[in-house]
Design a protein around this motif. Sequence first.
Motif, PDB file in Angstrom:
ATOM      1  N   GLN B 375       0.818  -1.210   0.000  1.00  4.25           N
ATOM      2  CA  GLN B 375       0.000   0.000   0.000  1.00  4.25           C
ATOM      3  C   GLN B 375       0.850   1.257   0.000  1.00  4.25           C
ATOM      4  N   ALA B 376       1.960   1.211   0.744  1.00  2.51           N
ATOM      5  CA  ALA B 376       2.788   2.413   0.875  1.00  2.51           C
ATOM      6  C   ALA B 376       3.566   2.700  -0.396  1.00  2.51           C
TER       7      ALA B 376
ATOM      8  N   PHE C  64       7.701   3.472   3.426  1.00  2.00           N
ATOM      9  CA  PHE C  64       7.032   4.114   4.559  1.00  2.00           C
ATOM     10  C   PHE C  64       7.532   5.552   4.729  1.00  2.00           C
ATOM     11  N   LEU C  65       8.857   5.719   4.650  1.00  3.03           N
ATOM     12  CA  LEU C  65       9.417   7.055   4.869  1.00  3.03           C
ATOM     13  C   LEU C  65       8.990   8.020   3.768  1.00  3.03           C
ATOM     14  N   ARG C  66       8.975   7.500   2.528  1.00  6.76           N
ATOM     15  CA  ARG C  66       8.549   8.354   1.416  1.00  6.76           C
ATOM     16  C   ARG C  66       7.095   8.791   1.617  1.00  6.76           C
ATOM     17  N   LEU C  67       6.288   7.850   2.056  1.00  8.43           N
ATOM     18  CA  LEU C  67       4.871   8.158   2.253  1.00  8.43           C
ATOM     19  C   LEU C  67       4.699   9.179   3.384  1.00  8.43           C
ATOM     20  N   VAL C  72       3.235  14.763   4.788  1.00  7.30           N
ATOM     21  CA  VAL C  72       3.508  16.096   5.335  1.00  7.30           C
ATOM     22  C   VAL C  72       3.234  17.149   4.256  1.00  7.30           C
ATOM     23  N   LEU C  73       3.669  16.861   3.032  1.00  4.33           N
ATOM     24  CA  LEU C  73       3.437  17.816   1.942  1.00  4.33           C
ATOM     25  C   LEU C  73       1.942  17.989   1.675  1.00  4.33           C
ATOM     26  N   VAL C  74       1.220  16.867   1.645  1.00  5.51           N
ATOM     27  CA  VAL C  74      -0.233  16.944   1.432  1.00  5.51           C
ATOM     28  C   VAL C  74      -0.861  17.796   2.532  1.00  5.51           C
ATOM     29  N   ALA C  75      -0.425  17.578   3.777  1.00  2.00           N
ATOM     30  CA  ALA C  75      -1.002  18.310   4.897  1.00  2.00           C
ATOM     31  C   ALA C  75      -0.725  19.806   4.779  1.00  2.00           C
ATOM     32  N   ILE C  76       0.485  20.150   4.333  1.00  2.00           N
ATOM     33  CA  ILE C  76       0.797  21.573   4.151  1.00  2.00           C
ATOM     34  C   ILE C  76      -0.124  22.160   3.083  1.00  2.00           C
ATOM     35  N   GLY C  77      -0.274  21.425   1.976  1.00  2.00           N
ATOM     36  CA  GLY C  77      -1.139  21.903   0.898  1.00  2.00           C
ATOM     37  C   GLY C  77      -2.574  22.087   1.364  1.00  2.00           C
ATOM     38  N   VAL C  78      -3.080  21.092   2.067  1.00  2.00           N
ATOM     39  CA  VAL C  78      -4.461  21.161   2.550  1.00  2.00           C
ATOM     40  C   VAL C  78      -4.615  22.339   3.516  1.00  2.00           C
ATOM     41  N   MET C 262       4.866   7.443  16.636  1.00  2.00           N
ATOM     42  CA  MET C 262       5.803   8.314  17.352  1.00  2.00           C
ATOM     43  C   MET C 262       6.684   9.086  16.382  1.00  2.00           C
ATOM     44  N   THR C 263       7.135   8.396  15.330  1.00  2.00           N
ATOM     45  CA  THR C 263       7.968   9.065  14.331  1.00  2.00           C
ATOM     46  C   THR C 263       7.204  10.214  13.686  1.00  2.00           C
ATOM     47  N   MET C 264       5.952   9.955  13.361  1.00  2.00           N
ATOM     48  CA  MET C 264       5.138  10.999  12.743  1.00  2.00           C
ATOM     49  C   MET C 264       4.934  12.170  13.689  1.00  2.00           C
TER      50      MET C 264
END
Lengths: 263, 377, 286
Positions: B375-376, C64-67, C72-78, C262-264
């Motif tokens: 999915q990722a 996972f890291l790329r996602l 974060v980018l999507v959230a900034i845009g939104v 936690m990372t997020m």
Amino acid sequence: MTAIGVGRTRVPLRTFYVGMLVLLYLPIAVLFIFSFGTGTTLSFPLSGLTLDWYAEVLDNGAMIDAARNSLVVGVAAATTATAIGCLVAVAVLRFRFRGRGLLLALAGLPLVVPFVVMGVAFFLLFVTVDLPRSLVTVAIGHSVIGVPYATLIVLARLSGLDPALEDAAMDLGATYPSALRRVVVPLMAPTLLSAWLTCFIVSFDEIALAIFLVGGDPTFPVFLYGQLRFAQRLPVLIAMAVLLMLGTVALTLIALRIRGRDD
Amino acid sequence: MRLPYPARFLTVLMIIGFVLAACATQSGDGSPGESTAESAAGTSAPAPSAAAEEPNELLVLEWGGYEAEEFWTDFKSAHPDTDVTFEFGDTDANILAQMQGGSQADIFHFYTGWQQFYVDEGLVQEIDTSKLTNWDKVPAEYQELGQIDGKQYFVPWDWGFTSILYNTEQVDEVTSWDALFNEDYAGHISMWNDGPGAVAVSSYINGWDETALTDDQLAQIEQDWIDQKPLNAFYWSGEYTDLCPAVQDGTIWVAYAWQGCYATALAAGDPVAYANPEEGRNSWVGLYGISADSDSPELALEFLDQKLAETSCANAVTLFYYGCANGDVMSSIDDPVLIEAFGLDDPSILESTNFTPLVTEEQREAWTAMWERVQAN
Amino acid sequence: MLGRRGTLRFLVTPPVAWLALFFIVPLALIAAFSLRAGSGAVGPDEPWLASVDQYAELAGTPAFLRLLGLSVLVAIGVAVLATLLAYPIAYFLAFRAGRRASLYLTLLLVPFAVSYLLRVMAWKLMLGPEGGVNSLLSFLGLTDEPIQLLLYSRPAVIITLVYVWIPFAALPIYAAMQRIDRHQLEAAADLGAGPWSRFWRVTVPLSLPGALVTFFMVFIPTVGEYVTPALVGGTDGIMYGNIIQGFFTRSANWPLGSAMAMTMLVLTLAVVLVGLRAVNLRRVLS
């Protein structure tokens, strides 16, 4: 004269607002129309008209209980969250003390944790301390996720109220608490209402956290997702959702009306 | 000492709110609508013979929706004074977590593939099937799914198929699971959001034994599903919330689907068919276990016996399009839509059906982690 | 009689106690889980072995890291879009709606009492191949066959999130605008400032704190969003929150899910701190 602000510019603000309103109510209108159709799958055109779904809602004790549960949880959670938000906002803006920033961060932090993670965390906590899961635990969980919203909304308004107002009241002999009550609270009433309503809505439609915490009495979203596991239940649920919204609208209008009369 | 006014006011409101919540919970324990029997009516009912010493109450850890009385109406008639309450889960992982977390439930409900964990963790107790009056109506294939190491731990109840549901106007006859990977249907394919489901499909297509996959095979499966992503419109998670509406409105042409959505679309007159892939359909079965810590094991057993009784089972089939483990009920179905959906006119269908196998915890973790990586990607 | 110091104690104690008990403690449990060996939904009674395996696995999975970065980018845009679009709504409520402002505001919030799932299902119906929009297009002769509208893509996720955030995003901005002293605007007008100039020089600076609050109120939870991507994102619109949710629900791999959460959390807070430093909060607030 309502537009003291920038005077009449050509920006069609009212149209923009109405457009937003239309987009928000359009799906609800679709659901409303569908709730009178005989079909059980969400599709048009309607094959026939019926009021059966509404009759079934009134017959369905479990569904009405679930809606009531959500209402109770929402009220408890929204009130707690608003109370905490107010206390934090007043403390942060009206007092200088060590840990001010920390307090604000603490109140904002629940925003960062996805609800499902909070659900598991609460589940672990309540299992560890042996607190049986019930509507109380759901309300506790929802009160925490409401705190950031309440704090931010109250903060944004309170930061605009001149502390000199309270000082003036105190110069006239009021204690600080009564200065808050006589001067600040009336000015803040609409903001408190927005904050409360926001927290209530966040709680009312929340499932990820609730599913871990409900215990024996489902909230409405838990009930709804469960029922949607089966075909044929959709129209009854939609009828109920429509009724809930109409009820909310009616209550809100009455509340605003009463407040308007007081003014 | 006095609190500042806003604090005082809100504290009062808050206390009222929590008292209300607590009251709603309390009254809910006594009379949550249809989920409890009213104790007054119970005076004339026969007391459960073997269970006389046990508390006359049951807590069932259920999937939301299954608490509806139609699903256990036979028990309700036989034991109107028994206090049956439900707690809820929404995934197999959630149900297992609640049991591991010390749920007080007497009975819990989960699906094939998860049996081993409950036995290994000591969460379930063995069942004496000689006390089940409806047990002989359960086909042997289903009985065996509830056994681990020759001991009966679980009672099978609801079941269904998984296969390819397709739109007959857009798609030629589907004969294999590989239709989910067919580029002709790009953008109109929908896979279930589930790792073990994806592993099963790939195993069928490649002819592999899904319980004995090598690391290389699993890596291949992961790559295949990553490559499939551009073809897939969405991974569905709700049968009637995401998948079925999209099948019915023509967005989705080829889908991994259960028989319920097929029956619904068929009944609505939509142009759909449900494949009999050459690799065989999949079948999943819902199982009930009795908690090792149950205070009322005899009553719990009685509850499960009555769930297998005719009316409760038939309701699952006719009202909800789920199969039921009572074979008599299945063979007496006469609704053509249901006969078609369950393949009841094909006596050999179960022989070519792949039941979801027992998997180890290690396998499940590897498969679910693989699926999250897909999915990722 | 209660002095200011006593009042402060009363103000601070309940929130700190409540949040410590019902937020910090659960969060600490999650942090502890993220440092736990093994996987699965391990019960609290089971032996607890410390390890950084979960973080190692996360670091070793580039997808996972790329996602996470993408989310974060999507959230900034939104957050940017929601703030910009909520601004005129807030302005309308504060300056044009007059005494009806409360009513107009409430009308925006009430639809959220209807299940989000049901409302999205209604939208899907309208946008589907047999829905109203496609019917209209083909009636007008603009399309030969139904087109796939909006649904099941990352833009669909962004548009939907902005749409559901706008009413809430308007709240802090509206609250900030309520405080703008009308006399200041009148004074500016007396000095010959035109409407636009008054808007840019008085209204915007004074409402900026509200806009900032809005930005962060939208940005922070959107990073971990998983409901909207699951409903309208399709295969392409999946966000980091969906993976976290997967490890907690589909897989019951709580340790790895906790480490991802936690990372997020740390990354989100880092972005917020950098953002606050960049806008120099103190100057904005003063």
